[in-house]
Design a protein around this motif. Structure first.
Motif, PDB file in Angstrom:
ATOM      1  N   ARG A 248       0.826  -1.209   0.000  1.00 22.83           N
ATOM      2  CA  ARG A 248       0.000   0.000   0.000  1.00 22.83           C
ATOM      3  C   ARG A 248       0.861   1.261   0.000  1.00 22.83           C
ATOM      4  O   ARG A 248       0.664   2.176  -0.807  1.00 22.83           O
TER       5      ARG A 248
ATOM      6  N   SER B 204     -10.699  -1.447  -0.466  1.00 20.81           N
ATOM      7  CA  SER B 204      -9.273  -1.188  -0.276  1.00 20.81           C
ATOM      8  C   SER B 204      -8.457  -1.760  -1.428  1.00 20.81           C
ATOM      9  O   SER B 204      -7.513  -1.123  -1.918  1.00 20.81           O
TER      10      SER B 204
ATOM     11  N   LYS C  32      -7.078   3.463   2.563  1.00 18.46           N
ATOM     12  CA  LYS C  32      -7.697   2.266   3.098  1.00 18.46           C
ATOM     13  C   LYS C  32      -9.125   2.528   3.542  1.00 18.46           C
ATOM     14  O   LYS C  32      -9.454   3.606   4.017  1.00 18.46           O
TER      15      LYS C  32
END
Length: 404
Positions: A33, A342, A359
């Motif tokens: 991420r 997400s 997120k």
């Protein structure tokens, strides 16, 4: 390599949500991420935690010389650049004095403990979504012996009537401005004045949880000194809005701040040296504070484009909250599981270089399958047009449809 060995945290745009906000996932997924956010060519806000350790150190070194004399001696137990920062905060807020704390949690607990001793009441009236109730593991009661009461459970700050008519006495009214977990919401200026007046009529003191007070000026149409003047004490954060490394300040009267320094030492917050955090806070005050009104204005453009795009796409039920945003941050709600949203957000960033959302989280108290995310608009987001937002949203929704 630094990118693979750094301790990557699951961060929202303005910092960690706290232990309750972490939704699992291993280090590799978190690294994925942060790598996607770091490498994105377009993003609404670049968080300092997206940078590598080396990049953060380089940024601090590059900006430090503009905010203080680097030839001076480093701070020791709160003097030097730390004292300089304290004076700067007091001046910005129009308060008599301010004390630097390593964390906002400590600053706020000390403030409320001091007021309990001065008022003779251990009861603090605050919102059930306020930071001490949601993110501090019951510390007010466990550490300081304080008791909390709630004048409302509505997802907003209390009204003057609710404070006036509340059945139980309290010594301190704590107002979180903005109320983050309700969607970064603020009252109007007139409503805030009325709430404070109602507390005064009950002989209660008023403390502002102003972790994000910096960006409240647009909504209130008032400067920071006029806002802070409503309260007996104010806590502000340096990392949430200003992009600092860490740290906070408690501002108020000279006597209150002096007492708070004593409790800071007792709580273990009298650190030997804190110049990196103090320098980053001074840099943030210089760089970010003048830009916040433009961030708030652009957040309204982004929120409106998201709402329009979701409606045009036939996305079904959705919510952009509040609309328009009260600050440069707001929430988006969609009826899908958080892992689906997400992953779609992550794939959009990886595959197109455009990061729209970060997120997503399950919505507490809502039906299963409803999720929300927090959107922050900062300098990187100023270049986005409404059309850019709608285009990015279209790519996101395509990826949601592919996984739903």
């Amino acid at each position: 390599m630094a990118d693979t060995n750094e301790q990557v945290r699951d961060e929202a745009a303005d910092g960690a949500r706290g232990s309750a906000g972490h939704q699992g996932g291993d280090d590799a997924q978190r690294l994925r991420r942060v790598t996607a956010w770091r490498q994105a060519e377009r993003i609404l806000a670049r968080s300092p935690v997206d940078l590598s350790l080396g990049d953060q150190l380089a940024s601090l070194a590059a900006g430090a010389g503009a905010v203080t004399d680097l030839g001076r001696t480093a701070d020791i137990y709160g003097d030097g650049v730390v004292a300089e920062l304290e004076q700067r905060v007091a001046d910005e807020l129009g308060m008599e004095a301010a004390a630097f704390f390593p964390t906002g949690t400590m600053a706020q607990q000390v403030a409320l403990r001091c007021w309990a001793g001065r008022t003779g009441s251990p009861v603090v009236a605050l919102h059930p979504l306020a930071h001490p109730e949601v993110h501090e593991r019951g510390a007010l009661g466990a550490v300081s012996g304080l008791r909390t009461v709630h004048s409302t459970s509505e997802p907003r700050l209390p009204t003057a009537e609710e404070i006036h008519d509340f059945a139980e006495p309290f010594g301190t009214l704590m107002l979180e401005l903005p109320l983050r977990d309700a969607g970064f919401v603020l009252p109007t200026w007139q409503e805030l004045e009325a709430v404070v007046a109602a507390a005064r009529e009950r002989d209660a003191v008023v403390h502002f949880d102003g972790a994000r007070l910096w960006e409240c000026t647009s909504r209130f149409g008032r400067g920071l000194p006029e806002i802070a003047a409503l309260a007996d004490s104010v806590y502000v954060s340096f990392y949430k809005t200003l992009g600092g490394i860490s740290g906070a300040a408690l501002a108020g009267s000279a006597s209150l701040v002096e007492e708070a320094r004593t409790w800071r030492h007792r709580y273990g917050g009298q650190l030997f040296q804190q110049f990196p955090a103090a320098l980053s806070a001074l840099i943030g005050l210089d760089r970010e504070l003048p830009k916040l009104e433009s961030y708030v204005a652009q957040a309204k453009v982004v929120a409106a484009a998201l709402s329009e795009g979701l409606a045009q796409a036939g996305a079904g039920w959705f919510r952009v909250h509040p609309e328009p945003p009260h600050t440069h941050q707001f929430q988006v709600w969609l009826p899908y599981p958080p892992d689906v949203l997400s992953e779609a957000s992550l794939r959009l960033a990886e595959e197109t270089g455009v990061a729209l959302f970060r997120k997503w989280h399950p919505a507490a108290g809502r039906p299963p399958g409803v999720s929300f995310t927090e959107v922050t608009v900062a300098e990187a987001g100023l270049e986005w047009t409404a059309a850019d937002v709608r285009d990015a949203l279209g790519g996101f929704l395509e990826r949601v449809a592919g996984r739903a």
